[in-house]
Design a protein around this motif. Structure first.
Motif, short mmCIF file in Angstrom:
data_model
loop_
_atom_site.label_atom_id
_atom_site.label_comp_id
_atom_site.label_asym_id
_atom_site.label_seq_id
_atom_site.Cartn_x
_atom_site.Cartn_y
_atom_site.Cartn_z
N ARG A 1 -5.42 31.26 23.58
CA ARG A 1 -6.46 32.29 23.66
C ARG A 1 -6.12 33.53 22.85
O ARG A 1 -6.96 34.42 22.68
CB ARG A 1 -6.67 32.70 25.12
CG ARG A 1 -7.36 31.63 25.95
CD ARG A 1 -7.18 31.84 27.44
NE ARG A 1 -7.55 33.18 27.86
CZ ARG A 1 -7.44 33.63 29.10
NH1 ARG A 1 -6.95 32.83 30.04
NH2 ARG A 1 -7.79 34.85 29.41
N CYS A 2 -4.89 33.62 22.35
CA CYS A 2 -4.46 34.80 21.59
C CYS A 2 -4.85 34.62 20.11
O CYS A 2 -4.46 33.63 19.48
CB CYS A 2 -2.96 35.00 21.73
SG CYS A 2 -2.34 36.47 20.91
N SER A 3 -5.59 35.57 19.59
CA SER A 3 -6.06 35.47 18.21
C SER A 3 -5.07 36.06 17.20
O SER A 3 -5.09 35.70 16.02
CB SER A 3 -7.41 36.18 18.06
OG SER A 3 -7.30 37.55 18.44
N GLU A 4 -4.21 36.96 17.66
CA GLU A 4 -3.25 37.61 16.76
C GLU A 4 -1.96 37.88 17.52
O GLU A 4 -1.98 38.40 18.63
CB GLU A 4 -3.83 38.91 16.22
CG GLU A 4 -2.94 39.61 15.20
CD GLU A 4 -3.57 40.89 14.69
OE1 GLU A 4 -2.93 41.57 13.87
OE2 GLU A 4 -4.71 41.20 15.09
N TYR A 5 -0.85 37.53 16.92
CA TYR A 5 0.46 37.69 17.57
C TYR A 5 1.13 38.97 17.11
O TYR A 5 0.96 39.41 15.96
CB TYR A 5 1.35 36.48 17.27
CG TYR A 5 0.76 35.18 17.75
CD1 TYR A 5 0.75 34.84 19.09
CD2 TYR A 5 0.17 34.29 16.85
CE1 TYR A 5 0.18 33.66 19.54
CE2 TYR A 5 -0.39 33.11 17.27
CZ TYR A 5 -0.38 32.79 18.62
OH TYR A 5 -0.94 31.63 19.05
N SER A 6 1.89 39.55 18.01
CA SER A 6 2.53 40.84 17.75
C SER A 6 4.01 40.64 17.44
O SER A 6 4.63 39.64 17.82
CB SER A 6 2.37 41.75 18.97
OG SER A 6 3.15 42.92 18.85
N ASN A 7 4.59 41.62 16.76
CA ASN A 7 6.03 41.62 16.49
C ASN A 7 6.82 42.32 17.58
O ASN A 7 8.05 42.36 17.53
CB ASN A 7 6.32 42.30 15.14
CG ASN A 7 5.82 41.46 13.98
OD1 ASN A 7 5.98 40.25 13.96
ND2 ASN A 7 5.21 42.11 12.99
N GLU A 8 6.13 42.90 18.57
CA GLU A 8 6.81 43.57 19.67
C GLU A 8 7.36 42.54 20.65
O GLU A 8 6.98 41.36 20.63
CB GLU A 8 5.84 44.51 20.40
CG GLU A 8 5.24 45.59 19.51
CD GLU A 8 6.27 46.63 19.10
OE1 GLU A 8 7.22 46.84 19.86
OE2 GLU A 8 6.11 47.22 18.02
N SER A 9 8.23 43.01 21.55
CA SER A 9 8.74 42.13 22.60
C SER A 9 7.67 41.96 23.67
O SER A 9 6.73 42.75 23.77
CB SER A 9 10.01 42.71 23.22
OG SER A 9 9.72 43.93 23.90
N MET A 10 7.82 40.93 24.51
CA MET A 10 6.82 40.67 25.53
C MET A 10 6.76 41.80 26.55
O MET A 10 5.67 42.19 27.00
CB MET A 10 7.13 39.35 26.25
CG MET A 10 6.76 38.11 25.47
SD MET A 10 5.05 38.08 24.87
CE MET A 10 4.15 38.36 26.39
N ILE A 11 7.90 42.35 26.93
CA ILE A 11 7.88 43.42 27.94
C ILE A 11 7.27 44.69 27.35
O ILE A 11 6.64 45.47 28.07
CB ILE A 11 9.31 43.69 28.48
CG1 ILE A 11 9.25 44.53 29.74
CG2 ILE A 11 10.18 44.32 27.42
CD1 ILE A 11 8.51 43.93 30.88
N SER A 12 7.42 44.91 26.03
CA SER A 12 6.78 46.07 25.39
C SER A 12 5.27 45.94 25.43
O SER A 12 4.56 46.93 25.61
CB SER A 12 7.27 46.22 23.95
OG SER A 12 8.67 46.45 23.91
N LEU A 13 4.77 44.72 25.25
CA LEU A 13 3.33 44.50 25.33
C LEU A 13 2.85 44.58 26.78
O LEU A 13 1.77 45.10 27.06
CB LEU A 13 2.97 43.13 24.74
CG LEU A 13 3.24 42.94 23.25
CD1 LEU A 13 3.00 41.50 22.84
CD2 LEU A 13 2.36 43.88 22.43
N ALA A 14 3.67 44.07 27.70
CA ALA A 14 3.28 44.08 29.11
C ALA A 14 3.17 45.50 29.65
O ALA A 14 2.30 45.81 30.46
CB ALA A 14 4.27 43.27 29.93
N ARG A 15 4.07 46.38 29.19
CA ARG A 15 4.05 47.76 29.68
C ARG A 15 2.79 48.50 29.24
O ARG A 15 2.41 49.51 29.84
CB ARG A 15 5.30 48.50 29.25
CG ARG A 15 5.31 48.98 27.82
CD ARG A 15 6.68 49.44 27.36
NE ARG A 15 7.19 50.53 28.15
CZ ARG A 15 7.04 51.81 27.88
NH1 ARG A 15 6.32 52.17 26.83
NH2 ARG A 15 7.57 52.75 28.65
#
Length: 482
Positions: free
Chosen positions: A353-367
């Motif tokens: 379901r994700c259209s674009e992936y990030s270079n950040e860590s997962m916890i950085s995105l979760a916060r």
């Protein structure tokens, strides 16, 4: 200058000026010289002729063996004296750590572990005496950082049982000093709370990990209420910090209850009806009990994917030593095995379901409450489904990540070293998958509801591929710091 010559020079210098300089000035020079030597990696000289020399002088002057009488003879009123003594104890311990790492990088010798535990005990004793004095809160904070640094090394080398008490003490330190209980240090508290939970899980004490995480969440909620009652307005940064810590601790709770909630309370002998996860893939999300639990506990795809990765992670497994999920031999344990497949299925759903992936860590995105998923998160998922032999979802996840990696590479902005490493890792895993002995036959998973057909035959693993595989056979466990 060689260490031997440097050692002799300092020995002569201290002996010549020890009686000629004021004691406080001389002590300050010992510490500052030790700090410089530590910075230039002369650890042995710094420990012997600076930090260690300072502590020996303290012991020689003492008329008692009491800790405060030895190291704090003037009490805690003289701020400079307390700071210098604390710096000497910390410096001496950190030099010991560096020397032992150079001598025994894998901490395989019993003597090495014993000396590191002695260093941890020294740090704990120091912080114990500093806690009642709030103006030295920053020294207590530094002590927790140093103890965490050493404790993490010991845990990674399998000495969790001996290290757990020091990790718990770090949490006690931050809960005992009022300035350290504020929002400013909340992220660090979350890291320490998560580290303790990981230690309990490493010792197969999942219930203790859950209880500790719930207790930690109560502390976080208490701080949130205090912040609400204060005059200061909530900021996006403060909300992000609360969200980050809450996600970390909730993931620890989810890691246990996702399995335990499916354990039957009373065993009834009846024909078992197992769900077919292949058929569930065609239904709208959420489709399984696990996916519904993830949605109930976490907001945002990043937090949900982070929780799934934490639940799948097992620090005792190696990536290339693939095997199906372990069978639960406890009473009613066979009813829990569908959870592995549901976690894998839910993780892939979030990836697709994700259209674009990030270079950040997962916890950085979760916060941030984001719905994005990171490249490193997808790679961790790929490694986990590989080690658990979910070949279909391994292939599907790879088919999503490789085009995404190629999409961010252009002639103007070539692919980064990190993304190139991801591609190389996938190529190596593909090679290992092809020659895997478990992959050369039909793999049936009564425990997870998946059945995969793979071609018979194939080459046996070559020495070259196996040696290459050792380069990425790190433990697919969660990072303590997040």
């Amino acid at each position: 200058e060689s260490p031997a010559r440097l050692s002799n020079t300092l020995f002569s210098l201290w002996n010549n000026y020890f009686t000629k300089l004021p004691s406080k000035y001389f002590a300050g020079k010992l510490i500052s010289t030790g700090d410089y030597l530590f910075k230039v990696k002369e650890y042995s000289v710094a420990r012997q002729h600076c930090y260690g020399y300072f502590l020996r002088l303290m012991r020689e002057k003492a008329t008692s063996t009491d800790y405060c009488e030895v190291f704090f003879p003037n009490g805690f009123k003289e701020t400079d004296d307390v700071i210098e003594t604390s710096q000497a104890i910390f410096g001496n311990g950190l030099c010991t750590l560096k020397i032992l790492q150079e001598r025994d990088p894998f901490l395989s010798e019993e003597k090495t572990v014993r000396e590191l535990l002695e260093v941890l005990n020294d740090f704990r004793t120091l912080t114990q005496h500093l806690i009642p004095h709030e103006r030295f809160c920053w020294l207590v904070f530094n002590g927790t950082v140093h103890m965490y640094q050493i404790g993490k090394l010991l845990v990674d080398r399998g000495h969790t049982a001996s290290t757990l008490e020091f990790m718990v003490w770090c949490c006690v330190c931050l809960e005992s000093v009022i300035p350290l209980m504020t929002l400013r240090f909340l992220s660090w508290r979350g890291t320490l709370y998560s580290a303790v939970c990981e230690c309990y899980l490493d010792l197969n004490q999942a219930h203790a990990a859950e209880m500790f995480a719930r207790r930690a969440l109560q502390k976080i909620h208490q701080l949130a209420k205090i912040e609400e009652q204060s005059l200061s307005e909530a900021t996006p940064e403060s909300e992000a910090i609360f969200r980050e810590v809450t996600v970390k601790l909730s993931a620890m709770i989810f890691k246990r209850i996702v399995f335990e909630s499916r354990r039957p309370k009373k065993i009834i002998h009846r024909p078992k009806t197992r769900q077919n996860l292949k058929e569930l893939q065609m239904l709208p999300f959420p489709r399984t009990t696990t996916e519904k639990l993830v949605l109930d506990m976490f907001e945002g795809s990043a937090s949900q994917f982070y929780a799934i990765l934490e639940a799948l992670a097992d620090p005792s497994r190696r990536i290339c030593q693939s095997a199906p999920p372990p069978l639960d031999t406890t009473e009613g344990g066979d009813m829990l095995m569908d959870v592995w497949g549901e976690l894998v299925l839910g993780g892939y759903e979030l990836i697709s379901r994700c259209s674009e992936y990030s270079n950040e860590s997962m916890i950085s995105l979760a916060r941030l409450g984001s719905d994005q998923i990171s490249f490193c998160g997808v790679m961790k998922y790929i490694k986990l489904v590989f080690t658990y032999e979910f070949w279909e979802h391994y292939t599907l996840a790879v088919s999503h990540i490789l085009p995404a990696i190629e999409a961010v590479s252009t002639p103007e902005t070539p692919i980064t070293a990190e993304l190139q490493l991801y591609k190389s890792t996938i190529e190596l895993l593909d090679a290992m998958k092809t020659v895997s002995a478990n992959h050369q036959r039909r793999v049936t998973r009564p425990s997870t509801g998946f059945a995969e057909s793979v071609p018979e035959g194939g080459a046996s693993p070559t020495l070259d591929v196996v040696s290459l595989a050792s380069g990425i056979s790190e433990r697919p466990s969660s990072t303590v710091a997040g």
